[in-house]
Scaffold this motif. Structure first.
Motif, PDB file in Angstrom:
ATOM      1  N   ASN A 148       0.833  -1.202   0.000  1.00 36.02           N
ATOM      2  CA  ASN A 148       0.000   0.000   0.000  1.00 36.02           C
ATOM      3  C   ASN A 148       0.864   1.247   0.000  1.00 36.02           C
ATOM      4  OD1 ASN A 148       0.591   0.954   2.786  1.00 36.02           O
ATOM      5  ND2 ASN A 148      -0.422  -0.941   3.386  1.00 36.02           N
ATOM      6  N   ALA A 149       0.219   2.351  -0.333  1.00 38.12           N
ATOM      7  CA  ALA A 149       0.814   3.677  -0.133  1.00 38.12           C
ATOM      8  C   ALA A 149       0.226   4.202   1.165  1.00 38.12           C
ATOM      9  CB  ALA A 149       0.433   4.585  -1.288  1.00 38.12           C
ATOM     10  N   ALA A 150       1.064   4.808   1.991  1.00 31.90           N
ATOM     11  CA  ALA A 150       0.564   5.248   3.301  1.00 31.90           C
ATOM     12  C   ALA A 150       1.199   6.571   3.685  1.00 31.90           C
ATOM     13  CB  ALA A 150       0.873   4.188   4.357  1.00 31.90           C
ATOM     14  N   GLY A 151       0.528   7.277   4.562  1.00 33.55           N
ATOM     15  CA  GLY A 151       1.073   8.513   5.108  1.00 33.55           C
ATOM     16  C   GLY A 151       1.979   8.199   6.284  1.00 33.55           C
ATOM     17  N   THR A 185     -11.210  10.717   2.877  1.00 30.50           N
ATOM     18  CA  THR A 185     -10.456  11.928   3.198  1.00 30.50           C
ATOM     19  C   THR A 185      -9.100  11.542   3.770  1.00 30.50           C
ATOM     20  OG1 THR A 185     -11.707  11.901   5.260  1.00 30.50           O
ATOM     21  CG2 THR A 185     -12.317  13.588   3.638  1.00 30.50           C
ATOM     22  N   PHE A 186      -8.081  12.345   3.486  1.00 27.60           N
ATOM     23  CA  PHE A 186      -6.836  12.249   4.226  1.00 27.60           C
ATOM     24  C   PHE A 186      -7.118  12.820   5.622  1.00 27.60           C
ATOM     25  CE2 PHE A 186      -5.080  12.591  -0.185  1.00 27.60           C
ATOM     26  CZ  PHE A 186      -4.394  11.386  -0.198  1.00 27.60           C
ATOM     27  N   GLU A 187      -6.257  12.493   6.571  1.00 25.01           N
ATOM     28  CA  GLU A 187      -6.527  12.849   7.955  1.00 25.01           C
ATOM     29  C   GLU A 187      -6.387  14.355   8.207  1.00 25.01           C
ATOM     30  OE1 GLU A 187      -4.370  10.456   6.900  1.00 25.01           O
ATOM     31  OE2 GLU A 187      -6.034   9.043   7.121  1.00 25.01           O
ATOM     32  N   THR A 188      -7.152  14.835   9.173  1.00 28.28           N
ATOM     33  CA  THR A 188      -6.927  16.202   9.662  1.00 28.28           C
ATOM     34  C   THR A 188      -5.669  16.185  10.524  1.00 28.28           C
ATOM     35  OG1 THR A 188      -8.141  15.856  11.720  1.00 28.28           O
ATOM     36  CG2 THR A 188      -9.431  16.612   9.797  1.00 28.28           C
ATOM     37  N   ALA A 244       2.172   4.528  10.460  1.00 26.96           N
ATOM     38  CA  ALA A 244       1.755   4.942   9.113  1.00 26.96           C
ATOM     39  C   ALA A 244       0.245   4.790   9.066  1.00 26.96           C
ATOM     40  CB  ALA A 244       2.412   4.055   8.060  1.00 26.96           C
ATOM     41  N   VAL A 245      -0.383   5.611   8.216  1.00 23.60           N
ATOM     42  CA  VAL A 245      -1.848   5.560   8.140  1.00 23.60           C
ATOM     43  C   VAL A 245      -2.271   5.399   6.688  1.00 23.60           C
ATOM     44  CG1 VAL A 245      -1.990   8.109   8.149  1.00 23.60           C
ATOM     45  CG2 VAL A 245      -4.008   6.765   8.767  1.00 23.60           C
ATOM     46  N   GLY A 246      -3.285   4.575   6.485  1.00 22.96           N
ATOM     47  CA  GLY A 246      -3.760   4.356   5.121  1.00 22.96           C
ATOM     48  C   GLY A 246      -5.176   3.790   5.111  1.00 22.96           C
ATOM     49  N   MET A 247      -5.671   3.595   3.878  1.00 24.90           N
ATOM     50  CA  MET A 247      -7.091   3.295   3.692  1.00 24.90           C
ATOM     51  C   MET A 247      -7.342   1.867   3.189  1.00 24.90           C
ATOM     52  SD  MET A 247      -8.020   6.821   1.712  1.00 24.90           S
ATOM     53  CE  MET A 247      -7.192   8.377   2.137  1.00 24.90           C
ATOM     54  N   SER A 248      -6.413   0.971   3.441  1.00 22.74           N
ATOM     55  CA  SER A 248      -6.563  -0.380   2.878  1.00 22.74           C
ATOM     56  C   SER A 248      -5.882  -1.415   3.764  1.00 22.74           C
ATOM     57  CB  SER A 248      -5.938  -0.416   1.475  1.00 22.74           C
ATOM     58  OG  SER A 248      -4.537  -0.273   1.569  1.00 22.74           O
ATOM     59  N   ILE A 302       5.836   4.754   2.168  1.00 18.79           N
ATOM     60  CA  ILE A 302       5.465   6.071   2.722  1.00 18.79           C
ATOM     61  C   ILE A 302       5.507   7.073   1.566  1.00 18.79           C
ATOM     62  CG2 ILE A 302       6.039   7.851   4.427  1.00 18.79           C
ATOM     63  CD1 ILE A 302       5.255   5.069   5.634  1.00 18.79           C
ATOM     64  N   THR A 303       4.354   7.624   1.242  1.00 25.48           N
ATOM     65  CA  THR A 303       4.299   8.520   0.081  1.00 25.48           C
ATOM     66  C   THR A 303       4.207   9.982   0.476  1.00 25.48           C
ATOM     67  OG1 THR A 303       1.923   8.114   0.031  1.00 25.48           O
ATOM     68  CG2 THR A 303       3.275   6.856  -1.513  1.00 25.48           C
ATOM     69  N   ASN A 304       3.916  10.247   1.723  1.00 25.11           N
ATOM     70  CA  ASN A 304       3.796  11.637   2.192  1.00 25.11           C
ATOM     71  C   ASN A 304       3.933  11.654   3.710  1.00 25.11           C
ATOM     72  OD1 ASN A 304       1.031  10.287   1.745  1.00 25.11           O
ATOM     73  ND2 ASN A 304       0.573  11.848   3.274  1.00 25.11           N
ATOM     74  N   GLU A 305       4.342  12.804   4.230  1.00 27.96           N
ATOM     75  CA  GLU A 305       4.380  12.957   5.684  1.00 27.96           C
ATOM     76  C   GLU A 305       3.020  13.474   6.122  1.00 27.96           C
ATOM     77  OE1 GLU A 305       7.897  14.919   7.581  1.00 27.96           O
ATOM     78  OE2 GLU A 305       8.631  14.919   5.518  1.00 27.96           O
ATOM     79  N   GLU A 363       0.681  13.382  -5.275  1.00 26.81           N
ATOM     80  CA  GLU A 363       1.962  13.183  -4.581  1.00 26.81           C
ATOM     81  C   GLU A 363       2.131  11.697  -4.249  1.00 26.81           C
ATOM     82  OE1 GLU A 363       2.175  14.782  -0.606  1.00 26.81           O
ATOM     83  OE2 GLU A 363       4.351  14.530  -0.478  1.00 26.81           O
ATOM     84  N   VAL A 364       1.054  11.074  -3.812  1.00 25.73           N
ATOM     85  CA  VAL A 364       1.081   9.653  -3.471  1.00 25.73           C
ATOM     86  C   VAL A 364       1.536   8.844  -4.685  1.00 25.73           C
ATOM     87  CG1 VAL A 364      -0.406   7.674  -2.924  1.00 25.73           C
ATOM     88  CG2 VAL A 364      -0.658   9.806  -1.643  1.00 25.73           C
ATOM     89  N   LEU A 365       0.944   9.119  -5.845  1.00 24.26           N
ATOM     90  CA  LEU A 365       1.279   8.347  -7.048  1.00 24.26           C
ATOM     91  C   LEU A 365       2.703   8.626  -7.518  1.00 24.26           C
ATOM     92  CD1 LEU A 365      -2.069   8.499  -9.102  1.00 24.26           C
ATOM     93  CD2 LEU A 365      -1.225   6.666  -7.639  1.00 24.26           C
TER      94      LEU A 365
END
Ligand code: HPA
Length: 297
Positions: free
Chosen positions: A119-122, A203-206, A220-224, A245-248, A274-276
Protein backbone atom coordinates in the motif's frame (compact mmCIF):
# COMPACT_ATOMS: atom_id res chain seq x y z
CA UNK A 1 -26.19 -10.79 3.90
CA UNK A 2 -26.02 -14.13 2.10
CA UNK A 3 -25.67 -17.38 4.05
CA UNK A 4 -22.27 -19.01 4.59
CA UNK A 5 -23.24 -21.66 2.00
CA UNK A 6 -24.09 -18.99 -0.58
CA UNK A 7 -20.86 -17.16 0.15
CA UNK A 8 -18.80 -20.33 -0.17
CA UNK A 9 -20.50 -21.12 -3.46
CA UNK A 10 -19.68 -17.64 -4.76
CA UNK A 11 -15.98 -18.06 -3.86
CA UNK A 12 -15.92 -21.49 -5.53
CA UNK A 13 -17.60 -20.18 -8.66
CA UNK A 14 -14.99 -17.42 -8.99
CA UNK A 15 -12.15 -19.88 -8.32
CA UNK A 16 -13.51 -22.26 -10.96
CA UNK A 17 -13.66 -19.44 -13.51
CA UNK A 18 -10.02 -18.59 -12.80
CA UNK A 19 -8.89 -22.23 -12.90
CA UNK A 20 -10.43 -22.57 -16.36
CA UNK A 21 -8.23 -19.72 -17.64
CA UNK A 22 -4.82 -20.64 -16.17
CA UNK A 23 -2.57 -23.66 -16.52
CA UNK A 24 -0.72 -23.39 -13.20
CA UNK A 25 -2.45 -22.68 -9.91
CA UNK A 26 -0.70 -19.78 -8.14
CA UNK A 27 1.10 -20.19 -4.83
CA UNK A 28 1.34 -16.50 -3.92
CA UNK A 29 -1.04 -13.56 -4.18
CA UNK A 30 0.25 -10.01 -4.46
CA UNK A 31 -2.05 -7.04 -3.94
CA UNK A 32 -0.65 -3.95 -5.66
CA UNK A 33 -1.12 -0.68 -3.78
CA UNK A 34 -1.56 2.81 -5.20
CA UNK A 35 1.11 3.48 -7.80
CA UNK A 36 2.62 0.02 -7.25
CA UNK A 37 0.91 -1.59 -10.22
CA UNK A 38 4.39 -2.03 -11.73
CA UNK A 39 4.63 -5.12 -9.51
CA UNK A 40 2.52 -6.89 -12.13
CA UNK A 41 5.29 -6.21 -14.69
CA UNK A 42 7.66 -8.57 -12.89
CA UNK A 43 5.42 -11.51 -13.81
CA UNK A 44 6.93 -13.70 -16.49
CA UNK A 45 6.09 -16.91 -18.31
CA UNK A 46 2.70 -17.58 -19.77
CA UNK A 47 0.98 -14.42 -18.49
CA UNK A 48 -2.79 -14.45 -18.24
CA UNK A 49 -4.84 -11.35 -17.50
CA UNK A 50 -8.41 -11.60 -16.26
CA UNK A 51 -10.41 -8.37 -15.82
CA UNK A 52 -12.54 -8.30 -12.66
CA UNK A 53 -15.71 -7.96 -14.72
CA UNK A 54 -15.05 -11.44 -16.19
CA UNK A 55 -14.99 -13.05 -12.73
CA UNK A 56 -18.33 -13.83 -11.07
CA UNK A 57 -18.65 -12.08 -7.70
CA UNK A 58 -15.81 -9.59 -8.25
CA UNK A 59 -16.55 -5.89 -8.01
CA UNK A 60 -14.64 -3.47 -10.24
CA UNK A 61 -12.14 -0.90 -8.97
CA UNK A 62 -13.03 2.77 -9.49
CA UNK A 63 -9.85 4.52 -8.32
CA UNK A 64 -7.36 6.33 -10.57
CA UNK A 65 -4.11 4.32 -10.58
CA UNK A 66 -5.96 1.02 -9.89
CA UNK A 67 -6.60 -1.04 -13.03
CA UNK A 68 -9.04 -3.79 -12.05
CA UNK A 69 -7.66 -7.11 -13.22
CA UNK A 70 -5.89 -10.22 -11.99
CA UNK A 71 -2.58 -11.00 -13.66
CA UNK A 72 -1.16 -14.52 -13.49
CA UNK A 73 2.45 -15.42 -14.25
CA UNK A 74 5.67 -16.61 -12.63
CA UNK A 75 8.37 -14.81 -10.67
CA UNK A 76 12.08 -15.52 -10.53
CA UNK A 77 14.39 -18.36 -11.48
CA UNK A 78 12.23 -20.68 -9.41
CA UNK A 79 9.22 -19.78 -11.56
CA UNK A 80 6.96 -19.33 -8.56
CA UNK A 81 3.38 -19.07 -9.84
CA UNK A 82 1.76 -15.81 -8.71
CA UNK A 83 -1.59 -14.09 -8.91
CA UNK A 84 -1.32 -10.32 -8.87
CA UNK A 85 -4.30 -8.15 -8.00
CA UNK A 86 -3.97 -4.97 -9.97
CA UNK A 87 -6.45 -2.51 -8.54
CA UNK A 88 -7.72 -3.26 -5.06
CA UNK A 89 -11.19 -2.57 -3.82
CA UNK A 90 -11.71 -0.06 -1.01
CA UNK A 91 -14.55 0.39 1.45
CA UNK A 92 -14.69 4.12 0.60
CA UNK A 93 -15.72 3.25 -2.97
CA UNK A 94 -19.04 2.18 -1.52
CA UNK A 95 -18.51 -1.58 -1.42
CA UNK A 96 -19.15 -3.65 1.67
CA UNK A 97 -15.99 -4.83 3.43
CA UNK A 98 -17.00 -8.38 2.41
CA UNK A 99 -16.88 -7.30 -1.24
CA UNK A 100 -13.45 -5.72 -0.83
CA UNK A 101 -11.98 -8.96 0.55
CA UNK A 102 -13.77 -11.33 -1.83
CA UNK A 103 -10.58 -11.83 -3.92
CA UNK A 104 -8.66 -12.93 -0.81
CA UNK A 105 -11.24 -15.65 -0.08
CA UNK A 106 -11.05 -16.75 -3.71
CA UNK A 107 -7.26 -16.93 -3.41
CA UNK A 108 -7.62 -19.21 -0.39
CA UNK A 109 -10.07 -21.44 -2.28
CA UNK A 110 -7.58 -21.62 -5.15
CA UNK A 111 -5.03 -22.98 -2.70
CA UNK A 112 -2.81 -19.91 -2.38
CA UNK A 113 -0.72 -20.07 0.79
CA UNK A 114 0.97 -16.67 1.01
CA UNK A 115 -0.22 -13.13 0.41
CA UNK A 116 1.90 -10.03 -0.07
CA UNK A 117 -0.08 -6.87 0.51
CA UNK A 118 1.32 -3.49 -0.51
CA UNK A 119 0.00 0.00 0.00
CA UNK A 120 0.81 3.68 -0.13
CA UNK A 121 0.56 5.25 3.30
CA UNK A 122 1.07 8.51 5.11
CA UNK A 123 4.07 8.63 7.44
CA UNK A 124 2.99 9.36 11.01
CA UNK A 125 6.07 8.36 12.99
CA UNK A 126 8.29 11.44 13.31
CA UNK A 127 11.16 11.13 10.86
CA UNK A 128 9.37 8.96 8.29
CA UNK A 129 10.03 10.47 4.86
CA UNK A 130 8.33 9.99 1.50
CA UNK A 131 9.97 7.16 -0.43
CA UNK A 132 10.82 5.14 2.66
CA UNK A 133 9.43 1.67 3.28
CA UNK A 134 7.71 0.24 6.31
CA UNK A 135 7.31 -3.49 6.69
CA UNK A 136 4.12 -3.83 8.69
CA UNK A 137 4.58 -5.77 11.94
CA UNK A 138 1.20 -4.92 13.48
CA UNK A 139 -1.94 -2.94 12.80
CA UNK A 140 -4.72 -0.94 14.41
CA UNK A 141 -8.11 -1.72 12.91
CA UNK A 142 -9.72 1.53 14.06
CA UNK A 143 -13.04 1.09 12.16
CA UNK A 144 -13.18 -2.46 13.53
CA UNK A 145 -13.58 -1.15 17.06
CA UNK A 146 -16.88 0.40 15.96
CA UNK A 147 -18.06 -2.75 14.19
CA UNK A 148 -16.88 -2.02 10.64
CA UNK A 149 -15.12 -5.35 10.43
CA UNK A 150 -14.62 -7.75 7.49
CA UNK A 151 -15.48 -10.80 9.63
CA UNK A 152 -18.79 -9.37 10.84
CA UNK A 153 -21.64 -11.76 10.07
CA UNK A 154 -21.93 -15.54 10.25
CA UNK A 155 -18.53 -17.16 10.66
CA UNK A 156 -17.25 -19.03 7.61
CA UNK A 157 -16.06 -22.02 9.60
CA UNK A 158 -14.55 -23.73 6.54
CA UNK A 159 -11.90 -21.01 6.63
CA UNK A 160 -11.32 -20.21 10.28
CA UNK A 161 -12.64 -19.68 13.80
CA UNK A 162 -15.27 -17.22 15.00
CA UNK A 163 -12.70 -15.44 17.18
CA UNK A 164 -9.60 -15.15 15.04
CA UNK A 165 -6.41 -14.31 16.95
CA UNK A 166 -4.25 -11.67 15.25
CA UNK A 167 -1.24 -11.40 17.56
CA UNK A 168 0.81 -13.27 14.94
CA UNK A 169 -0.77 -11.64 11.87
CA UNK A 170 2.46 -10.45 10.22
CA UNK A 171 4.68 -13.45 9.58
CA UNK A 172 8.07 -13.13 11.23
CA UNK A 173 9.95 -15.29 8.71
CA UNK A 174 8.56 -13.34 5.77
CA UNK A 175 9.54 -10.02 7.35
CA UNK A 176 13.02 -11.36 7.94
CA UNK A 177 13.23 -12.62 4.34
CA UNK A 178 12.20 -9.16 3.11
CA UNK A 179 14.95 -7.46 5.14
CA UNK A 180 17.54 -10.02 4.00
CA UNK A 181 16.66 -9.57 0.33
CA UNK A 182 16.71 -5.78 0.61
CA UNK A 183 20.20 -6.04 2.08
CA UNK A 184 21.37 -8.48 -0.60
CA UNK A 185 20.06 -6.14 -3.29
CA UNK A 186 21.84 -3.22 -1.60
CA UNK A 187 18.69 -1.14 -1.43
CA UNK A 188 19.67 2.19 0.09
CA UNK A 189 16.18 3.44 0.83
CA UNK A 190 15.33 3.35 4.57
CA UNK A 191 13.26 0.36 5.61
CA UNK A 192 11.49 0.35 8.97
CA UNK A 193 9.08 -1.92 10.76
CA UNK A 194 5.94 -0.49 12.26
CA UNK A 195 2.23 -0.36 12.95
CA UNK A 196 -0.22 0.41 10.18
CA UNK A 197 -3.27 2.37 11.26
CA UNK A 198 -6.35 1.70 9.14
CA UNK A 199 -8.76 4.55 8.48
CA UNK A 200 -11.49 4.02 5.90
CA UNK A 201 -10.89 7.30 4.01
CA UNK A 202 -11.53 8.71 1.47
CA UNK A 203 -10.46 11.93 3.20
CA UNK A 204 -6.84 12.25 4.23
CA UNK A 205 -6.53 12.85 7.96
CA UNK A 206 -6.93 16.20 9.66
CA UNK A 207 -4.01 17.47 11.73
CA UNK A 208 -5.80 16.47 14.94
CA UNK A 209 -6.49 13.01 13.55
CA UNK A 210 -2.81 12.58 12.69
CA UNK A 211 -1.93 13.43 16.30
CA UNK A 212 -4.52 10.92 17.47
CA UNK A 213 -3.11 8.21 15.21
CA UNK A 214 0.38 8.92 16.60
CA UNK A 215 -0.86 8.88 20.20
CA UNK A 216 -2.62 5.57 19.63
CA UNK A 217 0.55 3.98 18.27
CA UNK A 218 0.20 4.20 14.51
CA UNK A 219 3.42 4.67 12.52
CA UNK A 220 1.76 4.94 9.11
CA UNK A 221 -1.85 5.56 8.14
CA UNK A 222 -3.76 4.36 5.12
CA UNK A 223 -7.09 3.29 3.69
CA UNK A 224 -6.56 -0.38 2.88
CA UNK A 225 -4.67 -3.57 3.74
CA UNK A 226 -6.12 -4.35 7.17
CA UNK A 227 -9.40 -5.95 5.97
CA UNK A 228 -7.41 -8.05 3.48
CA UNK A 229 -4.88 -9.10 6.11
CA UNK A 230 -7.59 -10.06 8.60
CA UNK A 231 -9.40 -12.21 6.06
CA UNK A 232 -6.14 -13.70 4.82
CA UNK A 233 -5.27 -14.75 8.36
CA UNK A 234 -8.78 -16.12 8.89
CA UNK A 235 -8.24 -18.14 5.71
CA UNK A 236 -4.93 -19.53 6.98
CA UNK A 237 -2.63 -17.55 4.66
CA UNK A 238 0.78 -16.25 5.69
CA UNK A 239 1.02 -12.49 5.36
CA UNK A 240 3.75 -10.09 4.34
CA UNK A 241 2.59 -6.48 4.20
CA UNK A 242 4.44 -3.40 3.10
CA UNK A 243 3.74 0.33 3.25
CA UNK A 244 5.44 2.72 0.93
CA UNK A 245 5.46 6.07 2.72
CA UNK A 246 4.30 8.52 0.08
CA UNK A 247 3.80 11.64 2.19
CA UNK A 248 4.38 12.96 5.68
CA UNK A 249 1.02 13.17 7.42
CA UNK A 250 0.82 16.67 8.87
CA UNK A 251 0.08 16.73 12.59
CA UNK A 252 1.21 20.24 13.60
CA UNK A 253 -1.42 22.58 14.92
CA UNK A 254 -2.80 24.79 12.14
CA UNK A 255 -1.55 28.39 12.02
CA UNK A 256 -3.50 30.53 14.44
CA UNK A 257 -5.59 33.43 13.23
CA UNK A 258 -3.99 35.38 16.12
CA UNK A 259 -0.51 35.12 14.54
CA UNK A 260 0.97 38.09 12.70
CA UNK A 261 2.74 36.06 9.97
CA UNK A 262 1.09 32.65 9.96
CA UNK A 263 2.42 29.76 7.91
CA UNK A 264 0.46 28.76 4.86
CA UNK A 265 -2.32 26.40 5.96
CA UNK A 266 -1.83 24.23 2.87
CA UNK A 267 1.85 23.49 3.67
CA UNK A 268 2.47 19.72 3.56
CA UNK A 269 -1.09 18.98 2.49
CA UNK A 270 -1.56 15.40 1.26
CA UNK A 271 -2.58 14.82 -2.35
CA UNK A 272 -3.26 11.72 -4.41
CA UNK A 273 -0.89 13.04 -7.11
CA UNK A 274 1.96 13.18 -4.58
CA UNK A 275 1.08 9.65 -3.47
CA UNK A 276 1.28 8.35 -7.05
CA UNK A 277 4.49 10.25 -7.89
CA UNK A 278 6.35 8.96 -4.82
CA UNK A 279 5.09 5.42 -5.39
CA UNK A 280 6.23 5.55 -8.99
CA UNK A 281 9.71 6.71 -7.98
CA UNK A 282 10.14 3.96 -5.38
CA UNK A 283 8.44 1.20 -7.28
CA UNK A 284 11.60 -0.27 -8.86
CA UNK A 285 13.10 -1.05 -5.45
CA UNK A 286 9.83 -2.48 -4.20
CA UNK A 287 9.52 -4.66 -7.29
CA UNK A 288 13.10 -5.94 -6.95
CA UNK A 289 12.72 -6.87 -3.28
CA UNK A 290 9.30 -8.45 -3.73
CA UNK A 291 10.57 -10.49 -6.69
CA UNK A 292 13.52 -11.74 -4.65
CA UNK A 293 11.23 -12.65 -1.75
CA UNK A 294 8.69 -14.47 -3.94
CA UNK A 295 11.45 -16.44 -5.65
CA UNK A 296 12.08 -18.10 -2.26
CA UNK A 297 8.45 -19.03 -1.58
N1 HPA B 1 -3.43 9.07 4.79
C1 HPA B 1 -4.22 8.03 4.44
N2 HPA B 1 -3.98 7.27 3.41
C2 HPA B 1 -2.90 7.55 2.64
C3 HPA B 1 -2.05 8.61 2.96
C4 HPA B 1 -2.33 9.42 4.09
O1 HPA B 1 -1.63 10.39 4.42
N3 HPA B 1 -1.05 8.61 2.02
C5 HPA B 1 -1.31 7.58 1.19
N4 HPA B 1 -2.43 6.93 1.56
Amino acid sequence: MSTPQEQMEAFRRAAETLRSKIDVVPRVMIICGSGLGGLANILEGNRVEVPYHDIPGFKTSTVQGHAGKLVFGTIGQNKVPVMCMLGRLHYYEGYSLQDTVFPVRVAAVLGIKTIIVTNAAGGVRPGFKPGELMVIDDHINFPGFAGTHPLRGPNLAEFGPRFQPLSDAYDFELRKLFMDKAKELKVTRNIYEGTYFYATGPTFETRAEVRMVRTLGGDAVGMSTVPEVIVARHSGLRVLALSLITNEAVGDKPPSAFEENPKDLSEGMASHDEVLETADEASKDVEAIVAAVVNEL
